[in-house]
Design a protein around this motif. Structure first.
Motif, PDB file in Angstrom:
ATOM      1  N   ASP A  20      -2.901  21.256 -42.503  1.00  0.00           N
ATOM      2  CA  ASP A  20      -2.539  20.934 -41.127  1.00  0.00           C
ATOM      3  C   ASP A  20      -2.740  19.452 -40.862  1.00  0.00           C
ATOM      4  OD1 ASP A  20      -1.938  23.555 -40.687  1.00  0.00           O
ATOM      5  OD2 ASP A  20      -3.954  24.048 -39.973  1.00  0.00           O
ATOM      6  N   VAL A  21      -2.007  18.629 -41.593  1.00  0.00           N
ATOM      7  CA  VAL A  21      -2.047  17.180 -41.428  1.00  0.00           C
ATOM      8  C   VAL A  21      -0.629  16.722 -41.145  1.00  0.00           C
ATOM      9  CG1 VAL A  21      -2.580  14.967 -42.520  1.00  0.00           C
ATOM     10  CG2 VAL A  21      -4.022  16.956 -42.978  1.00  0.00           C
ATOM     11  N   ALA A  22      -0.483  15.937 -40.106  1.00  0.00           N
ATOM     12  CA  ALA A  22       0.840  15.445 -39.738  1.00  0.00           C
ATOM     13  C   ALA A  22       1.381  14.528 -40.840  1.00  0.00           C
ATOM     14  CB  ALA A  22       0.780  14.708 -38.406  1.00  0.00           C
ATOM     15  N   ASN A  23       2.672  14.512 -40.972  1.00  0.00           N
ATOM     16  CA  ASN A  23       3.295  13.687 -42.006  1.00  0.00           C
ATOM     17  C   ASN A  23       3.015  12.199 -41.784  1.00  0.00           C
ATOM     18  OD1 ASN A  23       4.274  16.093 -42.916  1.00  0.00           O
ATOM     19  ND2 ASN A  23       6.401  15.742 -42.301  1.00  0.00           N
ATOM     20  N   GLY A  31      13.432  12.041 -41.305  1.00  0.00           N
ATOM     21  CA  GLY A  31      14.608  12.831 -41.677  1.00  0.00           C
ATOM     22  C   GLY A  31      14.366  14.319 -41.691  1.00  0.00           C
ATOM     23  N   ASN A  32      13.229  14.750 -42.206  1.00  0.00           N
ATOM     24  CA  ASN A  32      12.957  16.193 -42.284  1.00  0.00           C
ATOM     25  C   ASN A  32      12.834  16.833 -40.901  1.00  0.00           C
ATOM     26  OD1 ASN A  32      12.978  15.971 -45.031  1.00  0.00           O
ATOM     27  ND2 ASN A  32      10.765  16.031 -45.276  1.00  0.00           N
ATOM     28  N   GLU A  33      12.241  16.141 -39.970  1.00  0.00           N
ATOM     29  CA  GLU A  33      12.100  16.695 -38.622  1.00  0.00           C
ATOM     30  C   GLU A  33      13.441  16.770 -37.904  1.00  0.00           C
ATOM     31  OE1 GLU A  33       9.239  14.396 -36.572  1.00  0.00           O
ATOM     32  OE2 GLU A  33       7.550  14.981 -37.860  1.00  0.00           O
ATOM     33  N   ARG A  34      14.324  15.858 -38.211  1.00  0.00           N
ATOM     34  CA  ARG A  34      15.622  15.839 -37.537  1.00  0.00           C
ATOM     35  C   ARG A  34      16.622  16.796 -38.175  1.00  0.00           C
ATOM     36  NH1 ARG A  34      14.910  13.501 -32.615  1.00  0.00           N
ATOM     37  NH2 ARG A  34      13.576  11.659 -32.835  1.00  0.00           N
ATOM     38  N   ARG A  35      16.546  16.978 -39.465  1.00  0.00           N
ATOM     39  CA  ARG A  35      17.569  17.749 -40.185  1.00  0.00           C
ATOM     40  C   ARG A  35      17.082  19.128 -40.607  1.00  0.00           C
ATOM     41  NH1 ARG A  35      22.337  15.495 -38.905  1.00  0.00           N
ATOM     42  NH2 ARG A  35      22.183  13.209 -39.019  1.00  0.00           N
ATOM     43  N   ALA A  36      16.201  19.152 -41.589  1.00  0.00           N
ATOM     44  CA  ALA A  36      15.828  20.417 -42.231  1.00  0.00           C
ATOM     45  C   ALA A  36      14.508  20.979 -41.760  1.00  0.00           C
ATOM     46  CB  ALA A  36      15.784  20.235 -43.755  1.00  0.00           C
ATOM     47  N   GLY A  37      13.745  20.232 -41.005  1.00  0.00           N
ATOM     48  CA  GLY A  37      12.460  20.737 -40.570  1.00  0.00           C
ATOM     49  C   GLY A  37      11.409  20.610 -41.659  1.00  0.00           C
ATOM     50  N   PRO A  38      10.256  21.221 -41.476  1.00  0.00           N
ATOM     51  CA  PRO A  38       9.154  21.088 -42.443  1.00  0.00           C
ATOM     52  C   PRO A  38       9.390  21.785 -43.769  1.00  0.00           C
ATOM     53  CG  PRO A  38       8.570  22.659 -40.722  1.00  0.00           C
ATOM     54  CD  PRO A  38       9.884  22.046 -40.307  1.00  0.00           C
ATOM     55  N   THR A  39      10.446  22.564 -43.874  1.00  0.00           N
ATOM     56  CA  THR A  39      10.688  23.248 -45.156  1.00  0.00           C
ATOM     57  C   THR A  39      11.048  22.275 -46.270  1.00  0.00           C
ATOM     58  OG1 THR A  39      12.997  23.613 -44.500  1.00  0.00           O
ATOM     59  CG2 THR A  39      11.407  25.377 -44.022  1.00  0.00           C
ATOM     60  N   TRP A  40      11.474  21.069 -45.947  1.00  0.00           N
ATOM     61  CA  TRP A  40      11.830  20.082 -46.956  1.00  0.00           C
ATOM     62  C   TRP A  40      10.709  19.078 -47.220  1.00  0.00           C
ATOM     63  CZ3 TRP A  40      15.449  19.324 -50.551  1.00  0.00           C
ATOM     64  CH2 TRP A  40      16.563  20.159 -50.527  1.00  0.00           C
ATOM     65  N   ASP A  41       9.540  19.291 -46.646  1.00  0.00           N
ATOM     66  CA  ASP A  41       8.427  18.373 -46.905  1.00  0.00           C
ATOM     67  C   ASP A  41       7.968  18.435 -48.360  1.00  0.00           C
ATOM     68  OD1 ASP A  41       8.531  17.585 -44.307  1.00  0.00           O
ATOM     69  OD2 ASP A  41       6.811  18.789 -43.631  1.00  0.00           O
ATOM     70  N   VAL A  65      10.335   3.567 -49.888  1.00  0.00           N
ATOM     71  CA  VAL A  65      11.014   3.421 -48.587  1.00  0.00           C
ATOM     72  C   VAL A  65      11.834   4.673 -48.275  1.00  0.00           C
ATOM     73  CG1 VAL A  65      12.807   2.129 -47.352  1.00  0.00           C
ATOM     74  CG2 VAL A  65      11.022   0.908 -48.619  1.00  0.00           C
ATOM     75  N   VAL A  66      12.536   5.204 -49.266  1.00  0.00           N
ATOM     76  CA  VAL A  66      13.395   6.369 -49.039  1.00  0.00           C
ATOM     77  C   VAL A  66      12.564   7.599 -48.710  1.00  0.00           C
ATOM     78  CG1 VAL A  66      15.023   7.939 -50.158  1.00  0.00           C
ATOM     79  CG2 VAL A  66      15.287   5.478 -50.446  1.00  0.00           C
ATOM     80  N   TRP A  67      11.518   7.874 -49.491  1.00  0.00           N
ATOM     81  CA  TRP A  67      10.776   9.117 -49.249  1.00  0.00           C
ATOM     82  C   TRP A  67       9.945   9.044 -47.973  1.00  0.00           C
ATOM     83  CZ3 TRP A  67       5.755  10.426 -48.565  1.00  0.00           C
ATOM     84  CH2 TRP A  67       4.740   9.568 -49.020  1.00  0.00           C
ATOM     85  N   ILE A  68       9.461   7.867 -47.587  1.00  0.00           N
ATOM     86  CA  ILE A  68       8.706   7.763 -46.335  1.00  0.00           C
ATOM     87  C   ILE A  68       9.612   7.994 -45.132  1.00  0.00           C
ATOM     88  CG2 ILE A  68       7.492   6.124 -44.847  1.00  0.00           C
ATOM     89  CD1 ILE A  68       6.144   5.009 -47.331  1.00  0.00           C
ATOM     90  N   VAL A  69      10.809   7.410 -45.172  1.00  0.00           N
ATOM     91  CA  VAL A  69      11.750   7.625 -44.066  1.00  0.00           C
ATOM     92  C   VAL A  69      12.152   9.091 -43.988  1.00  0.00           C
ATOM     93  CG1 VAL A  69      14.056   7.067 -43.227  1.00  0.00           C
ATOM     94  CG2 VAL A  69      12.571   5.255 -44.104  1.00  0.00           C
ATOM     95  N   MET A  70      12.393   9.718 -45.128  1.00  0.00           N
ATOM     96  CA  MET A  70      12.769  11.123 -45.139  1.00  0.00           C
ATOM     97  C   MET A  70      11.616  12.022 -44.711  1.00  0.00           C
ATOM     98  SD  MET A  70      15.417  12.985 -45.789  1.00  0.00           S
ATOM     99  CE  MET A  70      15.812  14.709 -46.059  1.00  0.00           C
ATOM    100  N   TYR A  71      10.403  11.684 -45.133  1.00  0.00           N
ATOM    101  CA  TYR A  71       9.242  12.538 -44.870  1.00  0.00           C
ATOM    102  C   TYR A  71       8.801  12.473 -43.414  1.00  0.00           C
ATOM    103  CZ  TYR A  71       4.766  14.792 -45.959  1.00  0.00           C
ATOM    104  OH  TYR A  71       3.702  15.664 -46.014  1.00  0.00           O
ATOM    105  N   THR A  72       8.892  11.307 -42.806  1.00  0.00           N
ATOM    106  CA  THR A  72       8.412  11.149 -41.428  1.00  0.00           C
ATOM    107  C   THR A  72       9.500  11.312 -40.375  1.00  0.00           C
ATOM    108  OG1 THR A  72       8.737   8.735 -41.596  1.00  0.00           O
ATOM    109  CG2 THR A  72       6.553   9.622 -42.154  1.00  0.00           C
TER     110      THR A  72
END
Length: 451
Positions: free
Chosen positions: A214-217, A277-287, A268-275
Motif C-alpha cells: 500500500d505505497v503510492a506510485n 500513464g497507468n492511472e489514466r489508461r489501464a489503472g493499477p493493473t499495469w503497475d 524517463v519512460v517508466w516513471i512517466v508510465m508508472y506515475t
C-alpha cells in the motif's frame, strides 16, 4: 371458518420465510466455495497457487515473455561473470586489471535485476512487495555506483594515463551503494510503521493483507531520487574522457556514455508510465508489468552497451606494450653474423682433411666489418679493404689471411698419399733460417710451397 383462513395463511407464510432463509444461507455458503474453486487460466495447473498465474497464463502473455527474457539474462550474466574472472591472469595492462573488481560487482547487480523481474511478475503479497520496494533501489544503486566509480577512474586515465588503484575504485562504488542501502532501509521502516496494520492490495489475488504493497506510485518514485542522482552523475561524467589527451581511453568513455544515455531514456519512460500513464489508461493493473519491463530492459542495456564491450577489450595490450615488443634487436648485423647464419644453414659438406691441415690462423677470415652492429660509431676508425691493400706487404704476408695450396717436392715424393700437416710443418721449421729482422712481423712457412 373466518378464523381458520388466517391460520392457514400464517402457516403458509411461515413456511415460505423459512425456505427463503434456508436458500439465502446456502447461497452464502456456496459463494466462497465457488470463488475458491475459480478455474485456473490456460497453461496453469489446477493445484497452482493463484499468485503464480502470471508465470504460466497464456491469455496474458506478458508474464511468460518477461520470464523468458529474464531467464536468458540470468544465464548471460553468469557466463559473462565467469569470463571476466577467468580473464584476470591474461590482462596485460595493469590499469584495466584494477577495474575488474568493480566490473564484477556491476555484474552482480545486473544479475540481481534479472532475478527481481520474477518478483514483479508474481502477484503481490507481503514478501514480493517488500522485495520490490527494497531491492529495486538497492540493485540499481549498485549498478549506477559502479558506473560512477568507473567514470571517476576513466577521467584520470584520459588526462594522466594512470588512474587510482583497484581497491580505491571498488571502495568508491561500495560506499556509494551503501548509501542507497541505508536510505531504502529507513524508508521501508517508516513505511511499515506509518501503515499501522495490514491492508489488502487491490490487485492482491491471494487476499492476504500487505502493508508494503500500500505505497503510492509517486512515493515509490520519490524514494529513488538518490539512484537517479547517481545516474545523472555517471551520464555527465562520461563526456570529458571523450576529449582527453590519451585517445586510447575514448572508446571506454563511449561505452559509458551509451549505457547511461539509454538508461536515462528507460527511466524517463517508466516513471512517466508508472506515475501518470497507468492511472489514466489501464489503472493499477499495469503497475507490475511496468516495473518488470523497466528492470529487464535496463539490465539488458547494461549487458549490451557496457559489459560485453568491456569484456572484449580487457585482454588487449596497451600501445606502450606493443611498441616495446616491436623494437629492433641489439645483435650485430655485420659480416660475422652472416657467416654464422651461413654456417648454421650450410648446403655443402666440408672436406675435413683439408680443414684440419690448414693453420689455425687461416680458418677464420677476418673482415673489417666484423665489429659493425647497425649503429653509428663516430669515434672508432674502421679501415676498408682498399685501405688495407694500399698499405702494401709490409703489414704481413697474405698467406696468413688466405693460405694458398701449392705443391711440395717432399710431399709429392712421399710414400703416403696423405701426410699429416703437423709433421711436415715441424720439418720445415727446423730448416728455416733465423728470425726476421722485423720483430713485429711473424712469418709462417707454408709446408706446401716448392723449394
Amino acid at each position: 371458518m373466518w378464523e381458520a383462513a388466517p391460520a392457514s395463511q400464517m402457516g403458509l407464510g411461515s413456511r415460505g420465510g423459512m425456505a427463503s432463509l434456508t436458500g439465502l444461507w446456502l447461497l452464502l455458503l456456496l459463494l466462497p466455495g465457488s470463488g475458491a474453486q475459480t478455474p485456473a487460466p490456460p497453461g496453469c495447473g489446477p493445484d497452482l497457487d493463484p499468485i503464480y498465474y502470471n508465470l504460466c497464463d497464456r491469455s496474458g502473455a506478458w508474464g511468460i515473455v518477461l520470464e523468458a527474457v529474464a531467464g536468458a539474462g540470468i544465464v548471460s550474466s553468469f557466463v559473462l561473470t565467469i569470463i571476466l574472472v577467468a580473464s584476470f591472469p591474461f590482462v596485460q595492462d595493469g590499469r584495466k586489471r584494477s577495474l575488474l573488481g568493480t566490473q564484477a560487482f556491476f555484474l552482480l547487480g545486473t544479475l540481481g535485476l534479472f532475478c527481481l523481474v520474477f518478483a514483479c511478475v508474481v502477484k503481490p503479497n507481503f514478501s514480493t512487495c517488500a522485495s520490490r520496494r527494497f531491492l529495486f533501489g538497492v540493485l540499481f544503486g549498485i549498478c549506477f555506483s559502479c558506473l560512477v566509480a568507473h567514470v571517476f577512474a576513466l577521467n584520470l586515465l584520459a588526462r594522466k594515463n594512470h588512474g587510482p588503484r583497484g581497491w580505491v575504485t571498488f571502495a568508491v562504488a561500495l560506499l556509494l551503494a551503501a548509501v542507497e542501502v541505508v536510505i531504502n532501509t529507513e524508508w521501508m521502516i517508516i513505511t511499515l510503521v506509518r501503515g499501522g496494520g495490514p491492508a489488502s492490495h487491490p490487485s492482491n489475488g491471494s487476499g492476504v493483507g500487505a502493508t508494503s504493497c500500500d505505497v503510492a506510485n509517486a512515493d515509490f518514485v520519490m524514494a529513488l531520487i538518490y539512484v537517479m542522482l547517481l545516474l545523472l552523475v555517471a551520464f555527465v561524467g562520461a563526456w570529458p574522457p571523450l576529449c582527453g589527451s590519451f585517445k586510447r581511453w575514448r572508446k571506454h568513455g563511449l561505452f559509458l556514455l551509451l549505457t547511461t544515455a539509454a538508461s536515462v531514456s528507460i527511466w524517463v519512460v517508466w516513471i512517466v508510465m508508472y506515475t501518470y500513464g497507468n492511472e489514466r489508461r489501464a489503472g493499477p493493473t499495469w503497475d507490475d508489468p511496468t516495473l518488470a519491463i523497466a528492470l529487464a530492459a535496463n539490465a539488458w542495456t547494461f549487458l549490451f552497451f557496457y559489459v560485453i564491450p568491456e569484456v572484449s577489450q580487457v585482454t588487449k595490450s596497451s600501445p606502450e606494450q606493443s611498441y616495446h615488443g616491436d623494437g629492433y634487436p641489439t645483435r650485430g648485423v655485420g659480416y660475422e653474423t652472416i657467416l654464422k647464419e651461413q654456417k648454421a644453414q650450410s648446403m655443402f659438406v666440408e672436406n675435413k682433411a683439408f680443414s684440419m691441415d690448414e693453420p689455425s690462423s687461416a680458418k677464420k677470415p677476418v673482415s673489417p666489418y666484423s665489429g659493425y652492429n647497425g649503429q653509428m660509431l663516430t669515434s672508432v676508425y674502421q679501415p676498408t679493404e682498399m685501405a688495407l691493400m694500399h698499405k702494401g706487404p709490409s703489414e704481413g704476408p697474405y698467406d696468413v689471411i688466405l693460405p694458398r695450396a701449392t705443391a711440395n717436392s717432399q710431399v709429392m715424393g712421399s710414400a703416403n698419399s696423405t701426410l699429416r700437416a703437423e709433421d711436415v710443418f715441424a720439418a720445415q721449421s727446423r730448416q728455416a733460417p733465423g728470425p726476421h729482422k722485423d720483430k713485429n712481423l711473424q712469418v709462417y712457412t707454408n709446408p706446401y710451397v716448392w723449394d
